[in-house]
Design a protein around this motif. Structure first.
Motif, mmCIF file in Angstrom:
data_model
loop_
_atom_site.group_PDB
_atom_site.id
_atom_site.type_symbol
_atom_site.label_atom_id
_atom_site.label_comp_id
_atom_site.label_asym_id
_atom_site.label_seq_id
_atom_site.Cartn_x
_atom_site.Cartn_y
_atom_site.Cartn_z
ATOM 1 N N SER A 131 37.387 33.871 -20.702
ATOM 2 C CA SER A 131 36.284 34.293 -19.838
ATOM 3 C C SER A 131 35.240 33.183 -19.752
ATOM 4 C CB SER A 131 35.643 35.549 -20.418
ATOM 5 O OG SER A 131 34.451 35.863 -19.725
ATOM 6 N N THR A 237 21.697 40.279 -19.261
ATOM 7 C CA THR A 237 22.034 40.037 -17.852
ATOM 8 C C THR A 237 21.084 39.008 -17.241
ATOM 9 O OG1 THR A 237 22.910 42.255 -17.609
ATOM 10 C CG2 THR A 237 22.311 41.122 -15.586
ATOM 11 N N GLY A 308 30.273 40.125 -10.446
ATOM 12 C CA GLY A 308 30.723 39.700 -11.771
ATOM 13 C C GLY A 308 30.845 38.197 -11.926
ATOM 14 N N HIS A 311 31.068 36.727 -15.530
ATOM 15 C CA HIS A 311 31.768 37.989 -15.792
ATOM 16 C C HIS A 311 30.804 39.055 -16.297
ATOM 17 C CE1 HIS A 311 35.908 35.831 -16.311
ATOM 18 N NE2 HIS A 311 35.589 36.032 -15.050
ATOM 19 N N TYR A 312 30.864 40.210 -15.654
ATOM 20 C CA TYR A 312 29.947 41.293 -15.991
ATOM 21 C C TYR A 312 30.035 41.686 -17.474
ATOM 22 C CZ TYR A 312 27.990 42.978 -11.524
ATOM 23 O OH TYR A 312 27.268 43.150 -10.377
ATOM 24 N N ASP A 316 26.283 45.940 -17.297
ATOM 25 C CA ASP A 316 26.474 45.751 -15.845
ATOM 26 C C ASP A 316 27.557 46.698 -15.337
ATOM 27 O OD1 ASP A 316 24.669 43.601 -15.780
ATOM 28 O OD2 ASP A 316 26.249 42.121 -16.149
ATOM 29 N N LEU A 317 28.649 46.794 -16.091
ATOM 30 C CA LEU A 317 29.760 47.673 -15.673
ATOM 31 C C LEU A 317 29.325 49.131 -15.667
ATOM 32 C CD1 LEU A 317 32.693 45.959 -17.620
ATOM 33 C CD2 LEU A 317 32.319 45.897 -15.147
ATOM 34 N N ILE A 335 35.553 43.352 -8.937
ATOM 35 C CA ILE A 335 34.565 43.334 -10.015
ATOM 36 C C ILE A 335 35.171 42.504 -11.146
ATOM 37 C CG2 ILE A 335 33.199 44.744 -11.601
ATOM 38 C CD1 ILE A 335 34.215 47.173 -9.690
ATOM 39 N N THR A 337 35.308 40.786 -14.858
ATOM 40 C CA THR A 337 34.810 40.845 -16.233
ATOM 41 C C THR A 337 35.767 40.079 -17.135
ATOM 42 O OG1 THR A 337 33.882 42.340 -17.906
ATOM 43 C CG2 THR A 337 35.963 43.011 -16.895
ATOM 44 N N SER A 363 39.987 40.734 -14.400
ATOM 45 C CA SER A 363 39.486 39.945 -15.530
ATOM 46 C C SER A 363 39.980 38.516 -15.498
ATOM 47 C CB SER A 363 39.910 40.592 -16.850
ATOM 48 O OG SER A 363 41.259 40.326 -17.125
ATOM 49 N N CYS A 366 37.685 34.452 -11.059
ATOM 50 C CA CYS A 366 36.731 34.806 -10.000
ATOM 51 C C CYS A 366 37.197 34.160 -8.698
ATOM 52 C CB CYS A 366 35.319 34.341 -10.354
ATOM 53 S SG CYS A 366 35.048 32.566 -10.167
#
Lengths: 426, 134
Positions: A131, A237, A308, A311-312, A316-317, A335, A337, A363, A366
């Motif tokens: 991530s 965040t 995201g 990544h969220y 956030d989620l 979305i 993450t 996941s 992006c």
């Protein structure tokens, strides 16, 4: 430059080919940075898999890696994986309904191609976080003053400013394996001193404000170390928005928020007793200008929403689940993450809410990292300055541009539910 | 022809003389540079789609992602880099490209060098000489 006897032996090849290539890269890094020596790392590191080096001329073969891993060699410091394997990182989760190929699609052979490297890295101790915001799931953080080697532009300020640990943007196999990096930049106390005082006319508090403020600060402060004042106290965040946007508008790897970040309880401490070289005032006009820059040829009809970046996190989620519960999306929604949070989101019931709404929780990657969005998309809505600014680089044909609507998470969800962009400057 | 010498520091060794391509705006990589095409793809950037292959690429500093190395990967690398301030992005890019690079110059080179000027880049000794067109 100074090398210890052990470093000289490795450079000479006495400890094998891999250690020699790693040392050659680190020496090149010292020469390029002007560092006079290497520093032993006592923090953490990460790198983009599966590359064995940051520069091609220092890469070594799979066979050499295999020999190393089978000899029982381990990474010297706790080492984490950044994003899905590059280039064009494919989603680990959530690919089924989004029109993308999965990471483990046997026809494309991507996982099979990379798995040999990854299994050897894991044998050496690589922790498979995969991530850009791996620091959220790492469950293990360096503390003040510890020397690290991190690699993601949005993450490096988290290491330096938020945790008070020390890293340049240089996470790579060699540094993680040998536990060494060139001693320059953020590793040196005096380079962590603020030089620019940033004042704000408007209280920076919402996620959107942090994002815009980060982008403007990056543009105005460039590669300096700013001392930020006039903001609310940031939570996770807010830090993620600030850090990623700063490193889109500019290249700020270290900053201080007196009273919030650990190395500067006061403005005086941030400047280490020196006077600011520059004072920058960020007002509503500057934030508005950034808002207009990040909205690129915005259109009324939105057909794709991406959230995201970075990544969220779990909160956030959760916030997003409240917005989507019982609703139906009209547009495609991605979305993003981290893989390990995907599993938690599933256990929390967020995944079911997203799926029922027709949104894809994904996941490890992006849109910009993958090189674009699915064919046919004309207008994308995003809540991230970083994604807004990088995604258009994938569409340089000005005859067929990708339109970008940029706003808050709420603006993006409104667009997802109605297919219309109603976000506006407030 | 006027000659102007600007002192700096070696970032990567080697010597070359070539025509300058000057970016007054800091450069950014990742998706905002196409290594395949050899140009900047950042929207509204003064060097948008201007090829940098074979040029002395002059800019104030590098910003953005670690993907800045796109300026140093591929078949379209510049002849040399000249930039005012170093950071991790330019350091790794110079190592990737293996071309002369001079940084930490005493003055911002984008205030002196203009696109089209010929520039001698001495990466070994860490200075540049600008040959002004006038």
């Amino acid at each position: 430059m100074y090398l210890t006897d052990e470093e000289k032996r490795m450079l000479h090849g006495d400890e094998g080919v891999v250690r020699q290539k790693c040392m050659q890269y680190l020496v090149a890094q010292c020469e390029a940075s002007g560092a006079e020596r290497l520093i032993d790392l006592d923090g953490t590191g990460d790198f983009h898999t599966p590359a064995t080096a940051m520069a091609k001329s220092f890469e070594f073969s799979l066979e050499e890696l295999k020999e190393l891993a089978e000899s029982g060699a381990k990474f010297k410091i706790p080492t984490f994986a950044n994003k899905a394997p590059m280039p064009g990182p494919q989603p680990f989760h959530g690919w089924e309904t989004c029109g993308m190929h999965p990471y483990d699609d046997p026809e494309r052979n991507i996982k099979a191609r990379y798995e040999e490297y990854l299994s050897l890295y894991r044998k050496m101790g690589l922790l498979a976080t995969h991530s850009c915001a791996l620091y959220l799931t790492a469950s293990y953080w360096p503390s003040i003053g510890q020397h690290c080697t991190w690699t993601e532009s949005s993450a490096v300020p988290y290491c330096n400013a938020v945790l008070g640990a020390r890293s340049n943007l240089d996470g790579n196999f060699a540094s993680c394996f040998l536990g060494k990096t060139a001693y320059y930049g953020n590793h040196i106390t005096e380079n962590r001193r603020a030089t620019v005082l940033v004042k704000s006319e408007r209280m920076i508090a919402s996620d959107l404000e942090w994002d815009l403020y980060g982008f403007v600060t990056g543009e105005l402060c460039g590669i300096s170390v700013p001392c930020l004042t006039g903001t609310a106290k940031p939570m996770t965040t807010a830090f993620m928005r600030l850090n990623s946007a700063m490193n889109t508008g500019g290249a700020i790897t270290m900053y201080h928020i007196p009273g919030s970040t650990p190395e500067a309880p006061t403005i005086e401490a941030a400047f280490q007793g020196h006077a600011p070289k520059d004072v920058v005032l960020i007002g509503t006009a500057e934030l508005r200008r950034a808002y207009d820059t990040l909205n690129y040829l915005p259109a009324e009809n939105v057909d794709f929403v991406s959230l995201g970046c970075p990544h969220y996190n779990l909160v956030d989620l959760w916030r997003l689940s409240l917005l989507l519960e019982g609703k139906t999306c009209k547009t495609c929604v991605w979305i993003m993450t981290s893989p390990w949070l995907y599993d938690i989101a599933k256990n929390q019931g967020f995944l079911k809410i997203f799926e029922d709404a027709g949104a894809n929780l994904m996941s490890a990657t992006c849109p910009a990292a993958m090189g674009g969005v699915p064919d046919g998309v004309k207008t994308i809505a995003v809540d991230s300055a970083k994604q807004a600014y990088y995604i258009t680089g994938c569409y340089p044909d000005l005859e067929n541009p990708l339109h970008v609507c940029y706003g808050s998470m709420e603006d993006c969800i409104e667009a997802a539910l109605t297919g219309k962009w109603r976000g506006e400057w407030r | 022809m006027r000659e102007i010498r600007i002192n700096g520091r070696k970032e990567f060794g080697g010597q070359v003389t070539a025509e300058a391509l000057v970016s007054p705006k800091p450069l950014e990589g990742f998706t905002n540079c196409s290594a395949k095409e050899g140009y900047t793809t950042e929207r509204n950037h003064p060097l948008f789609k201007v090829p940098f292959k074979g040029k002395v690429l002059v800019f104030p500093y590098a910003r953005g992602s670690g993907g800045f190395r796109a300026y140093g990967n591929g078949a379209h690398t510049p002849a040399a880099y000249v930039h005012h301030k170093t950071n991790s992005l330019t350091i790794n890019c110079a190592i990737c490209a293996q071309i002369p690079s001079v940084t930490d110059l005493e003055i911002d080179p984008t205030t002196v060098v203009e696109t089209g000027d010929r520039v001698f880049v001495n990466g070994d000794e860490g200075y540049i000489v600008v040959y002004k067109k006038d």
